[in-house]
Design an enzyme around this catalytic site. Structure first.
Site, PDB file in Angstrom:
ATOM      1  N   HIS A  82     -76.699  50.759 -40.366  1.00  0.00           N
ATOM      2  CA  HIS A  82     -77.964  50.432 -39.722  1.00  0.00           C
ATOM      3  C   HIS A  82     -78.125  48.919 -39.548  1.00  0.00           C
ATOM      4  O   HIS A  82     -78.727  48.465 -38.579  1.00  0.00           O
ATOM      5  CB  HIS A  82     -79.134  51.013 -40.507  1.00  0.00           C
ATOM      6  N   ARG A  94     -55.090  39.671 -24.054  1.00  0.00           N
ATOM      7  CA  ARG A  94     -53.962  39.093 -24.804  1.00  0.00           C
ATOM      8  C   ARG A  94     -53.450  40.145 -25.792  1.00  0.00           C
ATOM      9  O   ARG A  94     -53.838  40.168 -26.952  1.00  0.00           O
ATOM     10  CB  ARG A  94     -54.412  37.837 -25.553  1.00  0.00           C
ATOM     11  N   ARG A 118     -51.870  41.732 -20.427  1.00  0.00           N
ATOM     12  CA  ARG A 118     -50.674  40.893 -20.479  1.00  0.00           C
ATOM     13  C   ARG A 118     -49.728  41.448 -21.525  1.00  0.00           C
ATOM     14  O   ARG A 118     -50.154  41.732 -22.653  1.00  0.00           O
ATOM     15  CB  ARG A 118     -51.058  39.463 -20.843  1.00  0.00           C
ATOM     16  N   GLU A 139     -47.110  29.900 -15.428  1.00  0.00           N
ATOM     17  CA  GLU A 139     -47.395  28.943 -16.495  1.00  0.00           C
ATOM     18  C   GLU A 139     -46.195  28.065 -16.816  1.00  0.00           C
ATOM     19  O   GLU A 139     -46.214  27.312 -17.783  1.00  0.00           O
ATOM     20  CB  GLU A 139     -47.956  29.630 -17.747  1.00  0.00           C
ATOM     21  N   ASN A 181     -53.194  26.751 -19.575  1.00  0.00           N
ATOM     22  CA  ASN A 181     -52.969  26.170 -20.910  1.00  0.00           C
ATOM     23  C   ASN A 181     -51.499  25.805 -21.072  1.00  0.00           C
ATOM     24  O   ASN A 181     -51.163  24.680 -21.449  1.00  0.00           O
ATOM     25  CB  ASN A 181     -53.359  27.156 -22.021  1.00  0.00           C
ATOM     26  N   ASP A 182     -50.641  26.758 -20.771  1.00  0.00           N
ATOM     27  CA  ASP A 182     -49.209  26.463 -20.873  1.00  0.00           C
ATOM     28  C   ASP A 182     -48.745  25.607 -19.711  1.00  0.00           C
ATOM     29  O   ASP A 182     -47.913  24.721 -19.891  1.00  0.00           O
ATOM     30  CB  ASP A 182     -48.407  27.765 -20.944  1.00  0.00           C
ATOM     31  N   ARG A 233     -49.209  21.614 -26.538  1.00  0.00           N
ATOM     32  CA  ARG A 233     -50.645  21.956 -26.626  1.00  0.00           C
ATOM     33  C   ARG A 233     -51.124  22.066 -28.065  1.00  0.00           C
ATOM     34  O   ARG A 233     -52.316  22.083 -28.337  1.00  0.00           O
ATOM     35  CB  ARG A 233     -50.952  23.253 -25.846  1.00  0.00           C
ATOM     36  N   CYS A 262     -56.386  32.123 -15.472  1.00  0.00           N
ATOM     37  CA  CYS A 262     -56.895  32.667 -16.734  1.00  0.00           C
ATOM     38  C   CYS A 262     -56.769  31.683 -17.900  1.00  0.00           C
ATOM     39  O   CYS A 262     -57.086  32.038 -19.034  1.00  0.00           O
ATOM     40  CB  CYS A 262     -56.225  33.986 -17.080  1.00  0.00           C
TER      41      CYS A 262
END
Ligand code: PEP
Ligand code: MG
Length: 542
Positions: free
Chosen positions: A189, A294, A330, A429, A452-453, A463, A500
């Protein structure tokens, strides 16, 4: 600073003072009862009083338009009349000759244990309700009042061993910033209440009662409690909280609205997720789909490979919850910063330039086959697409497509259902993927740019290395050119292209992405509406 991990029940951030609610139960004395029929009568009378109390609570919560809580009290009334409970109490009184308080306690505990062993999560959560009703009857029998949370001036992060449903309902909601309990379940709850209040909640967290009065941060998304945070951590979480608060404020305004610029250009805004639990955040923030699941999070933190069934259940649940909206899964991207012991990966000089993602999967087709089987099977339950990370050559995607076709063939031979419309895409990437994006576009259904990559590989700046932050400039012209080139290649062959990586959520970049004609941006759930807001304020005419 102390950092403790629990299980997330509801996302969000809270920063404030911890208040430990010491609701430990007092021991119930076992006494020999000389007159069992008198004890039976005491039990029956106390049970009727408990039912009356519950009816009053039910009415009160109903008047406060809190139907969820009202339902709990209705269930409690029914549980009190349950024959198994009654029989167990009577048996204790008659055969063991004990006092009613003790018989009720034993009956509550024994039946609660039975519930706690059940497979079904909902039924397991009812174990707490059984203890709750027996406590109520014991309190009436012994004439003691149940403890309530003492009122505070400031809202607090509430820490408790566990909260019974009735304790939860009687809390002053305006005084609670977050719930953290040692026990409880995601269907308890407290969890229901946290969700309806929209405040962070964590269970299964092994805290120390001495944390009472200390400053703390609750990261509901990560299931984390951080007490006595240092300056830097505090600042970091204040920023995240602000972003999250802004996203929540936008939610009211922008939920259900289109991602459309002032001059009529539209774009998809999807969410990045790491597991089934994140879907709720994606939906709550009105994401149009999942642009990056991911899947490696299913492999992390385990002793052994997740089998096909485990993966299938996870992918199916996400697909079903997204209810027809696209879910791009992915394939496994381990290696580099994501180490998994049971893969037995050898140490490497340069892990980021090493054995990772599809490089492992192509070497170990058994691992990929299992994952593709699970993904394809789940495709029968929603709108699934599959995407391969770390592509650098055309032969890689050709080999992956062959494997995919083989798995489709196997499933057909086994008469196992799957959708034959599952699209296959690649992540862009690596600089190589950008430079051969024309060739890749001819092989796949879509691209998703992993900035990012891509940033680390284009700028040769790890990174993971904080000292290189000034060199990891995601606005670097080289990176922007790489993005442009990728989008142009995709569109030349009529293929969709998304982004992404983290850059997708950078609202300073939204106009640039719209100008390029990027089809989809996939961002962390809490940024979906901030990006929608930026899109709706953009005018590409001038
Ligand atoms: C990326 O590299 O931009 C990406 C989205 O993947 P990850 O961050 O998981 O490597
Ligand atoms: Mg990546």
């Amino acid at each position: 600073m102390v950092k403790l991990q629990g299980t997330r029940v509801f996302g969000g951030y809270a920063i404030g003072t911890v208040s430990f609610f010491d609701n430990k139960k007092e021991a119930v004395e076992r006494r020999h009862a000389a007159d069992p029929s008198a004890e039976e009568a005491r039990f029956n009378e106390a049970r009727e009083k408990a039912k009356a109390e519950l009816q009053a609570l039910c009415d009160k919560t109903m008047n406060a338009a809190d139907d969820e809580s009202a339902k709990i009290f209705e269930v409690h009334q029914m549980m009190l009349d349950d024959l198994d409970f009654e029989d167990a109490v009577m048996e204790g009184i008659r055969t063991e000759g004990v006092n009613a308080e003790y018989a009720v306690q034993q009956a509550g505990q024994n039946l609660s244990e039975v519930f706690a062993q059940m497979d079904d999560e909902y039924m397991r959560a009812r174990a707490a309700d059984l203890l709750d009703i027996s406590d109520r009857v014991i309190a009436i029998l012994s004439g003691k009042k149940k403890k309530t949370l003492s009122p505070t001036d400031e809202p607090v992060i509430l820490l408790a061993e566990d909260l019974s449903p009735s304790e939860t309902v009687q809390l002053d909601r305006s005084k609670i910033l977050a719930f953290v309990t040692r026990f409880g379940s995601v269907n308890s709850h407290t969890a229901i209440l946290a969700r309806s209040m929209g405040i962070p909640a964590i269970i299964g967290l092994d805290f120390d009662a001495a944390m009472d009065g200390h400053q703390a941060i609750v990261d509901g998304y990560g299931g984390l409690l951080l007490t006595d945070p240092d300056e830097e951590t505090l600042k970091h979480y204040e920023e995240r909280k602000q972003q999250d608060d802004e996203a929540r404020a936008l939610l009211g305004e922008l939920k259900g609205k289109e991602n459309i610029t002032l001059d009529g250009r539209t774009i998809e805004i999807f969410a990045n997720i790491g597991g089934v639990d994140d879907v709720e955040d994606a939906l709550r923030n009105d994401a149009g789909g999942v642009g990056l699941f991911r899947s490696e999070f299913l492999y992390l933190g385990r002793e052994d490979y997740p089998d096909e069934e485990t993966q299938f259940q996870a992918y199916k649940t996400v697909a079903e919850k997204m209810n027809g909206k696209k879910v791009i899964i992915r394939t496994l991207d381990i290696g580099a910063d994501k180490r998994v012991s049971y893969f037995d990966l050898p140490p490497e000089e340069n892990p980021a330039l090493g054995y990772r993602a599809i490089r492992i999967c192509l070497d170990r087709p058994d691992v990929l086959r299992t994952q593709l089987r699970a993904i394809l099977r789940a495709s029968a339950f929603g709108n699934i697409a599959v995407m391969y990370p770390m592509i650098a050559s055309v032969w890689e995607i050709q080999r992956l497509k062959e494997l995919f076709a083989e798995v489709q063939g196997d499933l057909s031979d086994e008469h196992i259902a799957f959708s034959d419309e599952v699209e296959q895409g690649v992540m862009i990437e690596t600089p190589a993927a950008v430079l051969i994006s024309e060739e890749l576009a001819q092989e796949v259904d879509f691209f998703s740019i992993g900035t990012n990559d891509l940033t680390q590989y284009v700028l040769a700046a790890d990174r993971q290395n904080p000292r290189l932050a000034p060199y990891s400039d995601a606005h670097h012209p080289a990176l922007l050119r790489a993005i442009r080139m990728t989008v142009e290649s995709a569109h030349r062959y009529g293929k969709a292209v998304g982004i992404c990586g983290e850059l997708a959520a950078d609202t300073l970049m939204t106009e640039f992405f719209l100008q390029l004609g990027v089809d989809e941006l996939s961002v962390t759930p809490s940024m979906v509406l901030a990006v929608r807001d930026a899109v709706r304020k953009t005018d590409l005419r001038g």
